[in-house]
Design a protein around this motif. Structure first.
Motif, PDB file in Angstrom:
ATOM      1  N   GLN A 271       2.784  -4.562   3.223  1.00  0.00           N
ATOM      2  CA  GLN A 271       3.849  -3.556   3.239  1.00  0.00           C
ATOM      3  C   GLN A 271       3.261  -2.176   3.025  1.00  0.00           C
ATOM      4  OE1 GLN A 271       7.060  -4.395   0.503  1.00  0.00           O
ATOM      5  NE2 GLN A 271       8.001  -2.374   0.744  1.00  0.00           N
ATOM      6  N   VAL A 272       3.794  -1.194   3.752  1.00  0.00           N
ATOM      7  CA  VAL A 272       3.410   0.190   3.511  1.00  0.00           C
ATOM      8  C   VAL A 272       4.626   0.953   2.995  1.00  0.00           C
ATOM      9  CG1 VAL A 272       1.523   0.304   5.172  1.00  0.00           C
ATOM     10  CG2 VAL A 272       3.863   0.799   5.931  1.00  0.00           C
ATOM     11  N   ALA A 273       4.371   1.868   2.068  1.00  0.00           N
ATOM     12  CA  ALA A 273       5.403   2.736   1.520  1.00  0.00           C
ATOM     13  C   ALA A 273       4.763   4.082   1.223  1.00  0.00           C
ATOM     14  CB  ALA A 273       6.015   2.119   0.265  1.00  0.00           C
ATOM     15  N   CYS A 274       5.575   5.025   0.753  1.00  0.00           N
ATOM     16  CA  CYS A 274       5.129   6.401   0.629  1.00  0.00           C
ATOM     17  C   CYS A 274       4.617   6.731  -0.786  1.00  0.00           C
ATOM     18  CB  CYS A 274       6.269   7.342   1.001  1.00  0.00           C
ATOM     19  SG  CYS A 274       5.817   9.090   1.043  1.00  0.00           S
ATOM     20  N   HIS A 275       3.582   7.570  -0.844  1.00  0.00           N
ATOM     21  CA  HIS A 275       3.048   8.067  -2.112  1.00  0.00           C
ATOM     22  C   HIS A 275       3.071   9.594  -2.109  1.00  0.00           C
ATOM     23  CE1 HIS A 275       1.083   7.724  -5.912  1.00  0.00           C
ATOM     24  NE2 HIS A 275      -0.147   8.088  -5.515  1.00  0.00           N
ATOM     25  N   SER A 276       4.023  10.159  -1.333  1.00  0.00           N
ATOM     26  CA  SER A 276       4.176  11.596  -1.057  1.00  0.00           C
ATOM     27  C   SER A 276       3.260  11.969   0.111  1.00  0.00           C
ATOM     28  CB  SER A 276       3.895  12.474  -2.285  1.00  0.00           C
ATOM     29  OG  SER A 276       2.508  12.632  -2.502  1.00  0.00           O
ATOM     30  N   HIS A 277       3.226  13.252   0.414  1.00  0.00           N
ATOM     31  CA  HIS A 277       2.393  13.687   1.540  1.00  0.00           C
ATOM     32  C   HIS A 277       1.034  14.202   1.067  1.00  0.00           C
ATOM     33  CE1 HIS A 277       1.614  14.850   5.650  1.00  0.00           C
ATOM     34  NE2 HIS A 277       1.347  16.115   5.290  1.00  0.00           N
TER      35      HIS A 277
ATOM     36  N   ALA B  74       4.971  10.539   8.593  1.00  0.00           N
ATOM     37  CA  ALA B  74       3.596  10.187   8.945  1.00  0.00           C
ATOM     38  C   ALA B  74       3.425   8.674   9.038  1.00  0.00           C
ATOM     39  CB  ALA B  74       2.630  10.774   7.910  1.00  0.00           C
ATOM     40  N   ILE B  75       4.026   7.944   8.078  1.00  0.00           N
ATOM     41  CA  ILE B  75       3.942   6.478   8.101  1.00  0.00           C
ATOM     42  C   ILE B  75       4.644   5.911   9.333  1.00  0.00           C
ATOM     43  CG2 ILE B  75       4.742   4.391   6.916  1.00  0.00           C
ATOM     44  CD1 ILE B  75       4.288   5.911   4.268  1.00  0.00           C
ATOM     45  N   LYS B  76       5.797   6.452   9.642  1.00  0.00           N
ATOM     46  CA  LYS B  76       6.531   5.976  10.816  1.00  0.00           C
ATOM     47  C   LYS B  76       5.737   6.225  12.099  1.00  0.00           C
ATOM     48  CE  LYS B  76      10.800   6.757  13.431  1.00  0.00           C
ATOM     49  NZ  LYS B  76      12.063   7.539  13.510  1.00  0.00           N
ATOM     50  N   ASN B  77       5.157   7.390  12.214  1.00  0.00           N
ATOM     51  CA  ASN B  77       4.425   7.730  13.434  1.00  0.00           C
ATOM     52  C   ASN B  77       3.194   6.843  13.627  1.00  0.00           C
ATOM     53  OD1 ASN B  77       6.249   9.760  14.037  1.00  0.00           O
ATOM     54  ND2 ASN B  77       5.016  11.384  13.105  1.00  0.00           N
ATOM     55  N   ALA B  78       2.531   6.492  12.533  1.00  0.00           N
ATOM     56  CA  ALA B  78       1.288   5.721  12.641  1.00  0.00           C
ATOM     57  C   ALA B  78       1.533   4.225  12.741  1.00  0.00           C
ATOM     58  CB  ALA B  78       0.386   6.008  11.433  1.00  0.00           C
ATOM     59  N   THR B  79       2.553   3.732  12.073  1.00  0.00           N
ATOM     60  CA  THR B  79       2.753   2.274  11.965  1.00  0.00           C
ATOM     61  C   THR B  79       4.037   1.770  12.597  1.00  0.00           C
ATOM     62  OG1 THR B  79       3.960   2.357   9.861  1.00  0.00           O
ATOM     63  CG2 THR B  79       1.551   2.375   9.750  1.00  0.00           C
ATOM     64  N   GLY B  80       4.974   2.670  12.865  1.00  0.00           N
ATOM     65  CA  GLY B  80       6.285   2.240  13.370  1.00  0.00           C
ATOM     66  C   GLY B  80       7.220   1.784  12.269  1.00  0.00           C
TER      67      GLY B  80
ATOM     68  N   ALA C  49      -3.964   2.657   8.729  1.00  0.00           N
ATOM     69  CA  ALA C  49      -2.590   2.433   8.269  1.00  0.00           C
ATOM     70  C   ALA C  49      -1.914   1.354   9.103  1.00  0.00           C
ATOM     71  CB  ALA C  49      -1.803   3.734   8.334  1.00  0.00           C
ATOM     72  N   LYS C  50      -2.165   1.380  10.394  1.00  0.00           N
ATOM     73  CA  LYS C  50      -1.575   0.372  11.288  1.00  0.00           C
ATOM     74  C   LYS C  50      -2.167  -1.003  10.999  1.00  0.00           C
ATOM     75  CE  LYS C  50       0.933  -0.695  14.969  1.00  0.00           C
ATOM     76  NZ  LYS C  50       0.554  -2.094  15.204  1.00  0.00           N
TER      77      LYS C  50
ATOM     78  N   PHE D  63       0.845  -1.191   0.000  1.00  0.00           N
ATOM     79  CA  PHE D  63       0.000   0.000   0.000  1.00  0.00           C
ATOM     80  C   PHE D  63       0.886   1.249   0.000  1.00  0.00           C
ATOM     81  CE2 PHE D  63      -2.694  -3.351   1.423  1.00  0.00           C
ATOM     82  CZ  PHE D  63      -3.997  -3.000   1.108  1.00  0.00           C
ATOM     83  N   PHE D  64       0.813   2.036  -1.066  1.00  0.00           N
ATOM     84  CA  PHE D  64       1.543   3.305  -1.160  1.00  0.00           C
ATOM     85  C   PHE D  64       0.617   4.403  -0.654  1.00  0.00           C
ATOM     86  CE2 PHE D  64       3.770   0.637  -4.222  1.00  0.00           C
ATOM     87  CZ  PHE D  64       5.101   0.915  -3.928  1.00  0.00           C
ATOM     88  N   GLU D  65       0.912   4.884   0.541  1.00  0.00           N
ATOM     89  CA  GLU D  65      -0.026   5.746   1.252  1.00  0.00           C
ATOM     90  C   GLU D  65       0.409   7.208   1.238  1.00  0.00           C
ATOM     91  OE1 GLU D  65      -1.766   2.483   4.389  1.00  0.00           O
ATOM     92  OE2 GLU D  65      -0.149   3.789   5.093  1.00  0.00           O
ATOM     93  N   LEU D  66      -0.577   8.073   1.252  1.00  0.00           N
ATOM     94  CA  LEU D  66      -0.342   9.511   1.345  1.00  0.00           C
ATOM     95  C   LEU D  66      -0.194   9.906   2.810  1.00  0.00           C
ATOM     96  CD1 LEU D  66      -3.017  10.729  -1.239  1.00  0.00           C
ATOM     97  CD2 LEU D  66      -0.527  10.801  -1.534  1.00  0.00           C
ATOM     98  N   GLY D  67       0.819  10.728   3.097  1.00  0.00           N
ATOM     99  CA  GLY D  67       1.060  11.120   4.477  1.00  0.00           C
ATOM    100  C   GLY D  67      -0.121  11.769   5.136  1.00  0.00           C
ATOM    101  N   GLN D  68      -0.802  12.672   4.425  1.00  0.00           N
ATOM    102  CA  GLN D  68      -1.943  13.366   5.027  1.00  0.00           C
ATOM    103  C   GLN D  68      -3.097  12.406   5.317  1.00  0.00           C
ATOM    104  OE1 GLN D  68      -3.155  16.411   2.262  1.00  0.00           O
ATOM    105  NE2 GLN D  68      -3.976  14.956   0.746  1.00  0.00           N
ATOM    106  N   ASN D  69      -3.259  11.364   4.491  1.00  0.00           N
ATOM    107  CA  ASN D  69      -4.302  10.375   4.747  1.00  0.00           C
ATOM    108  C   ASN D  69      -3.947   9.490   5.942  1.00  0.00           C
ATOM    109  OD1 ASN D  69      -5.500  11.445   2.513  1.00  0.00           O
ATOM    110  ND2 ASN D  69      -5.496   9.574   1.291  1.00  0.00           N
ATOM    111  N   VAL D  70      -2.674   9.183   6.058  1.00  0.00           N
ATOM    112  CA  VAL D  70      -2.217   8.392   7.205  1.00  0.00           C
ATOM    113  C   VAL D  70      -2.465   9.157   8.492  1.00  0.00           C
ATOM    114  CG1 VAL D  70      -0.193   7.399   8.342  1.00  0.00           C
ATOM    115  CG2 VAL D  70      -0.500   7.105   5.877  1.00  0.00           C
ATOM    116  N   GLN D  71      -2.191  10.455   8.458  1.00  0.00           N
ATOM    117  CA  GLN D  71      -2.438  11.277   9.648  1.00  0.00           C
ATOM    118  C   GLN D  71      -3.924  11.297  10.006  1.00  0.00           C
ATOM    119  OE1 GLN D  71      -0.659  14.976   8.361  1.00  0.00           O
ATOM    120  NE2 GLN D  71       1.295  14.504   9.363  1.00  0.00           N
TER     121      GLN D  71
END
Length: 446
Positions: free
Chosen positions: A284-290, A313-319, A275-276, A261-269
């Motif tokens: 797997q989670v990865a970045c799709h920009s913010h 944002a991904i790190k904060n939500a999922t570790g 996201a978790k 899943f390539f996630e947007l930072g603002q959506n993760v927030q």
């Protein structure tokens, strides 16, 4: 009256002493040379004469022992000289060992900074190693043979004249390796090089010498290919997390399929629990920009801000810490890599575009997603960014169709792990630049 022929006794003070003739003067009375005196003399002579043979015997024995020890200690021992087994006495010098075995080497030359020979044979006399250890000239001169030594001698090195030097640095550039591929990763991180301009103190020559090799930053374009042709395929979803994401997770779990899943930072927030949940289900989670901008239109600060905020944002939500990006709209040029300042290690595109973003209908999505799939294919779908009811209906059909053809659905990291040509740090999904990395600011030759 005729003189008397009788001798008169000579008188001395007090008593007359009979006169003796010359023969009588040497007469030895028997009482002074009896048997006892002779035996005593023989015993005395016997004791004095018996010490000499004993001393001589001891000296001879000591000499024999010393000689034997010398012969034993200096007996020839075996060793190897230039991979040939030879014999030599312990203590033999290196030059004698070489001469005794017909080994000769050529001395190096004394040369200028530019390589001109200033004096033939003026360099090192030889190169020598003993038991794998290289000897200095002084050590080579002091070396003495020992049993079992492995000695190697070769021609001596040239010796460069003394010189003065000025050092200049060479900055790395960014180059691309390959024509195309859905994976674009950092195959080599950039490092600064150093070049010395040397001026010889004898010759006056000048020469440029690279003392530290410059390393350009190399971006490799690559099609993943599972070793042995294993039928692995990667499902990927962009623009989440969203209100649809949990439904995707339920479908994937039903078919024992993994995805990325390539996630947007603002959506993760906004949906950190969703996201978790993606990570908790083994995906797997990865970045799709913010915020999903076109990164190629941003300056360096804008690109780096989008990347750092999305990763954080991904790190904060999922570790999960990651340096993997799918760029919005699939746009990420060489100039964008330059502006990223090394914040990402891998940019991911796709080989099959389901075109679900067009909402063309379930059958069209299934057809686009499954057509032309081969081992290593990467399928693009979305779990956010708009209505996703068609995707939720198409997803089971896509999984069933490919599983029926023998394919297994894996995460992107798992797909890369199956390809032995991809560097291990890239396979981790979180490659970081080494401490001595310098990120390039210019493009090099393609």
């Amino acid at each position: 009256m005729a003189p008397s022929t009788h001798a008169h006794p000579t008188r001395t003070h007090g008593r007359a002493t009979p006169r003796r003739d010359a023969q009588e003067a040497y007469y030895i009375p028997a009482s002074s040379y009896d048997g006892a005196s002779e035996k005593g003399s023989r015993r005395a002579a016997g004791r004095g004469g018996s010490k000499l043979p004993l001393v001589v015997a001891l000296v001879v024995m000591a000499l024999i022992a010393a000689g034997g020890a010398y012969v034993w200690l200096t007996r020839p021992v075996s060793l190897t000289l230039n991979d040939q087994e030879v014999e030599a006495r312990p203590g033999t010098t290196l030059s004698a060992l070489m001469a005794d075995n017909g080994v000769s080497v050529k001395a190096g030359n004394f040369v200028s900074v530019g390589g001109t020979v200033l004096e033939e044979g003026g360099g090192r006399p030889l190169n020598a190693t003993v038991n794998g250890t290289e000897l200095t000239d002084e050590q080579a001169g002091a070396y003495r043979v020992a049993k079992g030594d492995e000695v190697t001698v070769t021609d001596g090195d040239d010796v460069i004249e003394q010189y003065t030097a000025e050092t200049a640095t060479q900055q790395p550039a960014l180059t691309m390796d390959g024509v195309e591929g859905p994976l674009a990763y950092v195959a080599q991180w950039g490092q600064v090089g150093e070049v010395e301009t040397r001026t010889g103190s004898v010759s006056g020559e000048t020469a440029q010498v690279t003392t530290k090799e410059k390393k350009d930053c190399v971006i490799k374009l690559h099609y993943p290919k599972p070793d042995g042709g294993e039928k692995l395929v990667a499902l990927t979803f962009d623009d989440g997390p969203s209100q649809y994401t949990q439904a995707y997770l339920d479908i994937l779990k039903r078919y024992d399929a993994k995805a990325t899943f390539f996630e947007l930072g603002q959506n993760v927030q906004g949906l950190p629990n969703v996201a978790k949940a993606v990570v908790d289900d083994g995906h797997q989670v990865a970045c799709h920009s913010h915020t999903h901008p076109l990164l190629t239109k941003l300056d360096a600060a804008g690109v780096q801000g989008e990347l750092s905020q999305g990763f954080e944002a991904i790190k904060n939500a999922t570790g999960v810490e990651t340096t993997v990006l799918r760029p919005p709209y699939g746009e990420f040029k060489e100039s964008t890599w330059l502006r990223s300042n090394g914040l990402l290690s891998l940019s991911v595109y796709w080989t099959q575009d389901s075109e679900d973003w067009r909402r063309p209908g379930v059958d069209a999505i299934v057809s686009k997603a499954t057509a032309g799939v081969v081992p290593g294919s990467i399928i693009l779908m979305h779990d956010g960014g708009g209505p996703r009811e068609q995707d939720l209906e198409a997803l089971p059909k896509i999984i069933e169709a490919l599983q029926a053809r023998g394919y297994k659905f894996v995460t992107l990291n798992e797909l890369m792990q199956s390809d032995g040509s991809i560097p291990q740090d890239i396979k981790s999904g979180n490659a970081r630049p080494p401490a001595d990395t310098v990120w390039p600011t210019e493009l090099g030759d393609a």
